[in-house]
Each structure stands twice: as structure tokens, then as C-alpha cells.
Design a protein around this motif. Structure first.
Motif, PDB file in Angstrom:
ATOM      1  N   ASP A  97       0.856  -1.182   0.000  1.00  0.00           N
ATOM      2  CA  ASP A  97       0.000   0.000   0.000  1.00  0.00           C
ATOM      3  C   ASP A  97       0.892   1.232   0.000  1.00  0.00           C
ATOM      4  N   PRO A  98       0.338   2.412  -0.337  1.00  0.00           N
ATOM      5  CA  PRO A  98       1.167   3.617  -0.399  1.00  0.00           C
ATOM      6  C   PRO A  98       1.740   4.036   0.948  1.00  0.00           C
ATOM      7  N   PHE A  99       1.102   3.629   2.030  1.00  0.00           N
ATOM      8  CA  PHE A  99       1.575   4.039   3.346  1.00  0.00           C
ATOM      9  C   PHE A  99       2.902   3.354   3.693  1.00  0.00           C
ATOM     10  N   ALA A 100       3.118   2.143   3.173  1.00  0.00           N
ATOM     11  CA  ALA A 100       4.418   1.487   3.365  1.00  0.00           C
ATOM     12  C   ALA A 100       5.518   2.246   2.630  1.00  0.00           C
ATOM     13  N   LEU A 101       5.214   2.744   1.430  1.00  0.00           N
ATOM     14  CA  LEU A 101       6.165   3.590   0.711  1.00  0.00           C
ATOM     15  C   LEU A 101       6.476   4.847   1.514  1.00  0.00           C
ATOM     16  N   MET A 102       5.458   5.487   2.051  1.00  0.00           N
ATOM     17  CA  MET A 102       5.667   6.721   2.815  1.00  0.00           C
ATOM     18  C   MET A 102       6.476   6.452   4.083  1.00  0.00           C
ATOM     19  N   ARG A 103       6.297   5.278   4.687  1.00  0.00           N
ATOM     20  CA  ARG A 103       7.110   4.932   5.863  1.00  0.00           C
ATOM     21  C   ARG A 103       8.571   4.767   5.485  1.00  0.00           C
ATOM     22  N   ASP A 104       8.840   4.155   4.326  1.00  0.00           N
ATOM     23  CA  ASP A 104      10.228   4.011   3.877  1.00  0.00           C
ATOM     24  C   ASP A 104      10.853   5.370   3.566  1.00  0.00           C
ATOM     25  N   LEU A 105      10.102   6.255   2.925  1.00  0.00           N
ATOM     26  CA  LEU A 105      10.631   7.592   2.647  1.00  0.00           C
ATOM     27  C   LEU A 105      10.969   8.310   3.948  1.00  0.00           C
TER      28      LEU A 105
END
Length: 311
Positions: free
Chosen positions: A202-210
Motif C-alpha cells: 500500500d502507499p503508506f508502506a512507501l511513505m514509511r520508507d521515505l
């Protein structure tokens, strides 16, 4: 008259990087880039006694240089304070490089220069800090990075809030970097790109990595009010609608822009002056050379056919 705001809030960028490192830096991208840096330097058959690591978020690049046997001394200009680990280091700003002219034989920088406000000035300082025939090799995020996230946020904000706010930094383009290297005085500039696709549930996993890489929004003119929950939910829906693979996982594109250039030296290849060639291209191609008067006139064009009146 007040001067214009800088594009990036560099104090905030350093604070967020320090936070990411305390929480556990997500180093999977940087580990890949360090390997790529090693491969690219391996193609250069020479030693670099004095090397500089300029602003790479963690010490991985400096440690690889120090362990590689091709340098005698490595200075790391770190963006934030770090624990001692045997490396020679100082904490500083890439835009104010504390180095005497001709100090280094090699300068490298990974995922640091995309957040400097004066990139042309930083490149000029780098070139001056290199000895003649010294090499600069760097990697920064390119203009196609996070295009899926940018499009999804833009569409969601326009739909929910009636407008779009700046959320993702404008990254450099490959043609721009080539021109900037030349303007900074580098000889033999080279730029190339590689796009890496990372997939998420999900996009929230991407945002956590950023966030874990210190790559969240540090634009000076960023939105200061909290993000609406409805906008965030709609962004996730649009992302899934537009950028999901058949298995349901979501794509996130990252463009890595590699740049290199050499401090000028008399031993380097120089371009020939126009008109200085001693052989004709026609002879090399074993072809007949025509002058403008030798080329016959083209036959008159046939009248166009009209599909409405078939033969």
C-alpha cells in the motif's frame, strides 16, 4: 527588499535525516548504490590517494572507499553528527564545502545533492576541491522519481480539496545535469540514468520508507496544515486504481541520475576544432560525395488521391 525563499529547508532536511537514523535508517536503496559506485570506480584504472564523501546520508560509501585499497585517506563530510567508527569525518553543509582548492583526487556523493539549494554553486566548489585530473562521481534522484505518488496526491487533492499543494520536490533532469557539469568547469562530463521499481502492499508502506530515509517533504513552501484524512484515503484509492500490478502490489519508481566529470588536465582528450579534420567522411564510408549542384531536382509530386472518389 526581502530575498526569495530557498527551495529547500535544509535545516529541516538534516533534522529529519537525524530522526531517520535514530529510528533505523532504511538503507536498501543506498546499499545498492554503494555497490554500483564500486562497479563504476572499478572501471577507472588508477588510485585516488585522497577521497571525499560529500553528504551521503550514512557512512556506507566512505567505508567502502576506505576498505577498497585504492585510497590512502577518506574524508567524510557528514550531514549530521555521527558516532566515531575509524573514519575521518567532519559535519558540514555540501553548499559550503570546507576544502582547500586541489585537496582531493576523488569526490563521491550518493543521494545528497537533490536537496541542495544551489546545485551549480556546489558543483563549482567540488570541481575546485579536486586536483587536476581528479574525478567526481555522484548519484541523485532524477526527475521521474515517485511519479506515481505525485500523480496520486495531485489527483486526490484536486478532487477533495479543490487545489494542489507542493509535496514532492522537483528533481533534476539528466540533460540539465550535463549542462550544469559543463558550466561548473568539469571536463568529459557524463550523465546516465537507471530507473528502479520498488513494490509495496500500500502507499503508506512507501511513505514509511521515505520517512525512514529522511526523504519526506522539505520544500520551504510546503503546506503547513495537517493533511486531511479524506485526502489521504482518496490518494491511496487512486494509487491502487492506477498503479497496481496484477497481483495487487503497487509500483513506486525511483530514477537514479548518475553524474561524473573530471577536473581539467592537459593530458585529457580535447575536442577537435571545427574544420581541422584531415580525412573526408565520404572516403571513410566509400561513398560518392555530392555538392548541392550535383543533386538532381526531385520529380513533381503526383496529385493527391481523394478517398471519396475511388477508382
Amino acid at each position: 527588499m526581502d530575498s526569495a525563499l530557498p527551495l529547500f529547508d535544509t535545516v529541516l532536511a538534516r533534522r529529519r535525516l537525524a530522526r531517520a537514523r535514530r529510528a533505523g535508517y532504511a538503507d536498501f536503496l543506498l546499499a545498492r548504490l554503494v555497490d554500483d559506485l564500486d562497479d563504476r570506480l572499478g572501471a577507472v584504472l588508477r588510485r585516488f590517494p585522497d577521497a571525499l564523501d560529500l553528504g551521503t546520508p550514512i557512512p556506507a560509501a566512505a567505508a567502502r572507499l576506505a576498505a577498497g585499497g585504492r585510497t590512502d585517506r577518506v574524508l567524510r563530510l557528514a550531514p549530521v553528527a555521527e558516532a566515531p567508527d575509524g573514519l575521518l569525518r567532519a559535519v558540514g553543509d555540501p553548499e559550503a564545502l570546507p576544502a582547500a582548492p586541489g585537496r582531493f583526487d576523488l569526490a563521491v556523493s550518493l543521494l545528497a545533492l537533490q536537496h541542495v539549494n544551489d546545485l551549480p554553486g556546489t558543483l563549482v566548489q567540488l570541481r575546485r576541491a579536486l586536483r587536476p585530473d581528479g574525478l567526481f562521481l555522484g548519484c541523485l534522484l532524477g526527475g521521474r522519481s515517485l511519479t506515481e505518488l505525485r500523480q496520486s496526491f495531485g489527483a486526490a487533492e484536486a478532487e477533495v480539496e479543490g487545489g494542489v499543494s507542493p509535496r514532492v520536490a522537483p528533481f533534476a533532469e539528466v540533460r540539465e545535469m550535463g549542462s550544469l557539469l559543463q558550466r561548473a568547469g568539469f571536463a568529459l562530463p557524463v550523465t546516465d540514468t537507471e530507473t528502479v521499481t520498488v513494490r509495496y502492499g500500500d502507499p503508506f508502506a512507501l511513505m514509511r520508507d521515505l520517512r525512514a530515509m529522511g526523504l519526506t517533504n522539505v520544500l520551504s513552501e510546503r503546506r503547513r496544515t495537517p493533511l486531511r484524512r479524506a485526502t489521504l484515503i482518496r490518494m491511496a484509492e487512486i494509487y491502487a486504481e492506477r498503479f497496481a500490478d496484477p497481483d495487487g502490489r503497487l509500483r513506486a519508481s525511483l530514477e537514479f541520475l548518475w553524474v561524473s566529470g573530471w577536473a581539467p588536465h592537459a593530458s585529457q582528450q580535447q575536442p577537435l576544432k571545427p574544420g581541422s579534420a584531415r580525412a573526408r567522411l565520404a572516403d571513410a564510408l566509400n561513398a560518392r560525395e555530392f555538392t548541392p549542384g550535383d543533386i538532381p531536382d526531385a520529380p513533381p509530386a503526383a496529385p493527391p488521391e481523394d478517398d471519396r472518389n475511388p477508382r
